[in-house]
Design an enzyme around this catalytic site. Structure first.
Site, PDB file in Angstrom:
ATOM      1  N   THR A   4       5.009  -2.575   5.450  1.00  0.00           N
ATOM      2  CA  THR A   4       4.713  -3.990   5.654  1.00  0.00           C
ATOM      3  C   THR A   4       5.567  -4.583   6.759  1.00  0.00           C
ATOM      4  O   THR A   4       5.067  -5.077   7.741  1.00  0.00           O
ATOM      5  CB  THR A   4       4.853  -4.854   4.386  1.00  0.00           C
ATOM      6  OG1 THR A   4       3.972  -4.381   3.373  1.00  0.00           O
ATOM      7  CG2 THR A   4       4.479  -6.312   4.690  1.00  0.00           C
ATOM      8  N   TRP A  35       6.147   3.448  -1.931  1.00  0.00           N
ATOM      9  CA  TRP A  35       5.055   2.938  -1.095  1.00  0.00           C
ATOM     10  C   TRP A  35       4.509   4.057  -0.203  1.00  0.00           C
ATOM     11  O   TRP A  35       3.355   4.041   0.170  1.00  0.00           O
ATOM     12  CB  TRP A  35       5.550   1.795  -0.209  1.00  0.00           C
ATOM     13  CG  TRP A  35       5.371   0.405  -0.705  1.00  0.00           C
ATOM     14  CD1 TRP A  35       4.494  -0.523  -0.213  1.00  0.00           C
ATOM     15  CD2 TRP A  35       6.098  -0.270  -1.744  1.00  0.00           C
ATOM     16  NE1 TRP A  35       4.634  -1.718  -0.884  1.00  0.00           N
ATOM     17  CE2 TRP A  35       5.614  -1.589  -1.827  1.00  0.00           C
ATOM     18  CE3 TRP A  35       7.117   0.121  -2.615  1.00  0.00           C
ATOM     19  CZ2 TRP A  35       6.116  -2.520  -2.736  1.00  0.00           C
ATOM     20  CZ3 TRP A  35       7.624  -0.797  -3.520  1.00  0.00           C
ATOM     21  CH2 TRP A  35       7.123  -2.095  -3.582  1.00  0.00           C
ATOM     22  N   ASN A  89       2.356   2.546  -4.675  1.00  0.00           N
ATOM     23  CA  ASN A  89       2.034   1.138  -4.554  1.00  0.00           C
ATOM     24  C   ASN A  89       0.674   0.895  -3.902  1.00  0.00           C
ATOM     25  O   ASN A  89       0.438   1.285  -2.753  1.00  0.00           O
ATOM     26  CB  ASN A  89       3.107   0.421  -3.733  1.00  0.00           C
ATOM     27  CG  ASN A  89       2.851  -1.063  -3.637  1.00  0.00           C
ATOM     28  OD1 ASN A  89       3.077  -1.799  -4.588  1.00  0.00           O
ATOM     29  ND2 ASN A  89       2.360  -1.517  -2.498  1.00  0.00           N
ATOM     30  N   GLU A  90      -0.216   0.244  -4.663  1.00  0.00           N
ATOM     31  CA  GLU A  90      -1.518  -0.216  -4.176  1.00  0.00           C
ATOM     32  C   GLU A  90      -2.363   0.878  -3.536  1.00  0.00           C
ATOM     33  O   GLU A  90      -3.207   0.614  -2.675  1.00  0.00           O
ATOM     34  CB  GLU A  90      -1.339  -1.395  -3.198  1.00  0.00           C
ATOM     35  CG  GLU A  90      -0.757  -2.625  -3.876  1.00  0.00           C
ATOM     36  CD  GLU A  90      -0.496  -3.771  -2.919  1.00  0.00           C
ATOM     37  OE1 GLU A  90      -0.644  -3.569  -1.695  1.00  0.00           O
ATOM     38  OE2 GLU A  90      -0.120  -4.854  -3.385  1.00  0.00           O
ATOM     39  N   GLU A  99       3.393  -7.281  -9.084  1.00  0.00           N
ATOM     40  CA  GLU A  99       3.664  -7.906  -7.786  1.00  0.00           C
ATOM     41  C   GLU A  99       2.801  -9.143  -7.687  1.00  0.00           C
ATOM     42  O   GLU A  99       1.599  -9.098  -7.945  1.00  0.00           O
ATOM     43  CB  GLU A  99       3.388  -6.956  -6.621  1.00  0.00           C
ATOM     44  CG  GLU A  99       3.717  -7.599  -5.259  1.00  0.00           C
ATOM     45  CD  GLU A  99       3.477  -6.659  -4.091  1.00  0.00           C
ATOM     46  OE1 GLU A  99       3.816  -5.463  -4.216  1.00  0.00           O
ATOM     47  OE2 GLU A  99       2.953  -7.126  -3.059  1.00  0.00           O
ATOM     48  N   ARG A 133      -2.996 -15.211  -2.422  1.00  0.00           N
ATOM     49  CA  ARG A 133      -4.178 -14.572  -2.980  1.00  0.00           C
ATOM     50  C   ARG A 133      -4.053 -14.542  -4.500  1.00  0.00           C
ATOM     51  O   ARG A 133      -2.942 -14.593  -5.002  1.00  0.00           O
ATOM     52  CB  ARG A 133      -4.359 -13.150  -2.428  1.00  0.00           C
ATOM     53  CG  ARG A 133      -3.263 -12.160  -2.819  1.00  0.00           C
ATOM     54  CD  ARG A 133      -3.502 -10.787  -2.229  1.00  0.00           C
ATOM     55  NE  ARG A 133      -3.103 -10.726  -0.833  1.00  0.00           N
ATOM     56  CZ  ARG A 133      -1.872 -10.415  -0.428  1.00  0.00           C
ATOM     57  NH1 ARG A 133      -0.938 -10.147  -1.313  1.00  0.00           N
ATOM     58  NH2 ARG A 133      -1.561 -10.379   0.836  1.00  0.00           N
TER      59      ARG A 133
END
EC number: 3.2.1.46
Length: 678
Positions: free
Chosen positions: A101, A143, A189-190, A266, A388
């Site tokens: 990120t 991540w 992560n995600e 998160e 979001r």
């Protein structure tokens, strides 16, 4: 600020009573709504705590370079109990050498035969958190992964035993080298999860006497993990917490049916002004009221990265200027305190929680020892929009609310009151102000609630709005800066202010070099990692002020890879974070085959000039890039190599160093001089 009314049933005089009734009906039409606070019917779910994330990625990068006492002050605002945010949970990225990120975080195992449990800053941060709050819960989550995990593929699950070994080694290293007990571990992560891997991770944890470490899955959406858990009894057994990201305060029905602990593992990720504070206040309550989530974890904890990187200023507070010492204790710190300073993990929500009649919500928690905390929020739609998901329209209006204390709480006589008002139209919002104690009469009290307010009503006497003297004034990055990297025992693996965006740059000691380059700064990755974002194929670390335009960047460079190696210095670099591969600027490259080129982008597709330089590997050279207005020129070892190149790209950006691929290369005697005015 609104008045707080006790629940007295004494009748006023006729004239006084008519006046009060007229005033109430005018300002707050309708009788006060009534709400029960009661444990007679049993308790709700156990509260697991409020937390925040460092990483995902490099969100705390600049924090480590703060001077004292400012660095200690920032850490106190985050972790110290009964002082600031007083976080219950601290979640960190397990560095995977890739862009996640806002930068890359180094792995503890760059290569299969490499283990180093002192890279990066997450170890240090976890120790600082534990130093202030020994009871804080620690979470690790990957991540990304170093490239060797995938054996050449961008996928960590083909060899699940290797991945499990890698993750568990991080947990073991945390204990062995830092005396840190990790409480929870995540999957990826995600990104995709693998059921076989999750089961093998549980087996590997148990085999290493880590039965206490709980597994969170899948740090993405509620589905399909909840569905798979309902279909697979073994998977249901080994997953302890279903963690969803940005759930919009609602949980999937399948997730609830599992009977497992549910978290917003998160959430938030919103600019840390009053609207961000309103977002945080609303979801801290409504994640439980609407979704049965017993923990909410903020991304990110502290916005300690260059502001022009993605999601700038989206931490609970801001600490982005270590060179000045300036930091900002933002509104979300005090919204966090409304819950964290008056609860602890292991408390229980009451079943009597819910929405207020005219908008807003309330939760009530108890330690089952007689203590009670009620948190009330009346955030309007426009004052609480999170990044979001989209927030449907709704209305909130001023209201009276009467709370009846029953069960274990019916004999309470007095409650403490803490108050915030976050209306964006206020010139000076009120945050976490202690009001006069509230006298409970006949088992009830009434609050006059405005819009965009937060109240904490509690039996606890321990709250505190901590403070320090104002930090130094904000200042831009110095116009002249140099670093010779001559640190014999560096406290951290990275040099100050450099923010790796692809690759990993570390302090390095040349034990075989008795000359001027014993201590250097080295790019250490030799293989593309298993990525989380669309990483660049080149390594790059940025530094400085994004607004810089007219700048000279100088560095000694040492290419280690014969024939194919290459390095660069750059200025006006306009991209970092996930879109680093699309960065533009002015890049001055030299290669081990003796050539050079100047490009307008990191990928090297826009070639502004090229030629022969005579550089070879394993020899030190000095590169100088000078940009003034629309013209640029370059020096090699102090002699002109190219000149009068028209820039034509971004007008400003960071300075940077880097390599042409994932390869060993060293830098020394780095220097920046800027002609721009401050």
């Amino acid at each position: 600020m609104r008045t707080v009314l006790a629940g007295s049933r004494r009748a006023p005089g006729c004239g006084e009573g008519m006046f009060i009734l007229w005033l109430v009906l005018l300002l707050f039409p309708g009788a006060p709504a009534q709400y029960s606070v009661d444990d007679l019917g049993g308790l709700g779910r156990m509260f697991d705590g409020i937390g925040a994330i460092s990483g995902g990625g490099a969100t705390s990068r600049l924090l480590v370079n703060y001077p004292e006492p400012q660095r200690t002050e920032i850490l106190d605002y985050l972790f110290k109990p009964n002082f600031g945010a007083s976080l219950h949970i601290f979640k960190v990225e397990i560095g995977g050498d890739a862009q996640t990120t806002d930068g890359t975080e180094p792995s503890h195992m760059h290569y299969p035969d490499d283990q180093n449990y002192f890279r990066g800053y997450e170890w240090w941060l976890m120790k600082e958190a534990k130093k202030r709050n020994p009871a804080i819960k620690l979470i690790g989550l990957p991540w990304a992964f170093p490239g060797w995990i995938g054996n050449g593929k961008n996928w960590p699950y083909d060899f699940p035993d290797v991945t499990a070994y890698y993750v568990v080694s991080w947990i073991i290293g945390a204990k062995q080298y830092h005396n840190l007990d990790i409480d929870y571990i995540g999957i990826w992560n995600e990104r995709a999860y693998d059921i076989k891997y999750i089961k093998l991770l549980r087996y590997t944890l148990d085999k290493n006497n880590l039965e206490h470490v709980k597994i969170i899955a899948s740090d993405n959406l509620w589905q399909p993990i909840a569905f798979h858990m309902l279909q697979d009894p073994e998977l249901l057994r080994v997953v302890d917490v279903i963690g969803a990201h940005y759930p919009g305060t609602h949980a999937a029905q399948d997730a609830i049916l599992t009977g497992k602990t549910l978290w917003a593992s998160e959430d938030y990720s919103t600019y840390n002004d009053e609207v961000g504070g309103g977002c945080w206040a609303r979801i801290l309550n409504q994640n439980y009221v609407n979704g049965n989530m017993t923990s909410t974890i903020s991304w990110n904890m502290v916005a300690s990265y260059y502001e022009q990187l993605p999601f700038g200023l989206e931490g609970l507070m801001t600490a982005k200027e270590p060179w000045s010492g300036n930091y900002v204790v933002s509104t979300p710190i005090w919204i966090t305190a409304h819950t964290t300073q008056f609860t602890q993990p292991g408390w229980y929500y009451l079943k009597t929680v819910g929405h207020l009649d005219k908008g807003g919500s309330y939760v009530a928690l108890t330690d089952r020892l007689g203590n009670l905390t009620i948190v009330i929020e009346t955030m309007s739609h426009n004052n609480s929009i999170c990044i979001r998901p989209p927030l449907p329209d709704y209305n909130v209006s001023a209201q009276y609310a009467t709370f009846y204390l029953q069960g274990s709480f019916k004999n309470l006589q007095e409650l403490q009151v803490w108050y915030s008002s976050l209306d964006i139209n206020n010139t000076k919002p009120v945050t976490f102000k202690k009001l006069s104690p509230l006298k409970v009469q006949n088992g009830s009290f009434t609050l006059q609630l405005g819009v965009n307010e937060v109240y904490t009503i509690t039996t606890l006497l321990t709250g505190q709005k901590g403070s320090f003297p104002d930090p130094p004034e904000s200042k831009p990055f110095p116009l002249k800066y140099k670093d010779d990297f001559s640190v014999r025992n560096p406290p951290f693996s990275e040099a100050p202010y450099f923010a790796d965006q692809s690759g990993v740059f570390e302090y390095f000691t040349n034990t075989s070099d008795p000359g001027d380059h014993v201590f250097t700064f080295r790019q250490v990755l030799t293989q593309r990692p298993i990525t989380w974002a669309s990483d660049a194929n080149q390594a790059i670390s940025v530094i400085g002020n994004y607004q810089w335009s007219n700048v000279t960047v100088t560095s000694d460079i040492y290419i280690e890879t014969p024939d194919t190696g290459g390095v660069f210095v750059a200025a006006r670099v306009d991209q970092g974070g996930s879109p680093t591969d699309r960065a533009k600027g002015i890049f001055f490259w030299v290669f081990a085959d003796g050539t050079y080129k100047v490009t307008g982008d990191l990928m090297g597709q826009t070639i502004l000039c090229k030629g022969l330089a005579g550089v070879r590997a394993r020899s030190w050279h000095t590169l100088t890039l000078h940009i003034d207005g629309t013209n640029a020129f370059g020096l090699l070892n102090g002699n002109p190599l190219w000149k009068e190149v028209v820039t034509g790209g971004p007008l400003n950006g960071w300075a940077a160093i880097g390599t042409s691929c994932f390869e060993f290369a060293q830098f020394d005697n780095f220097m920046i001089e800027v002609k721009d005015s401050e």
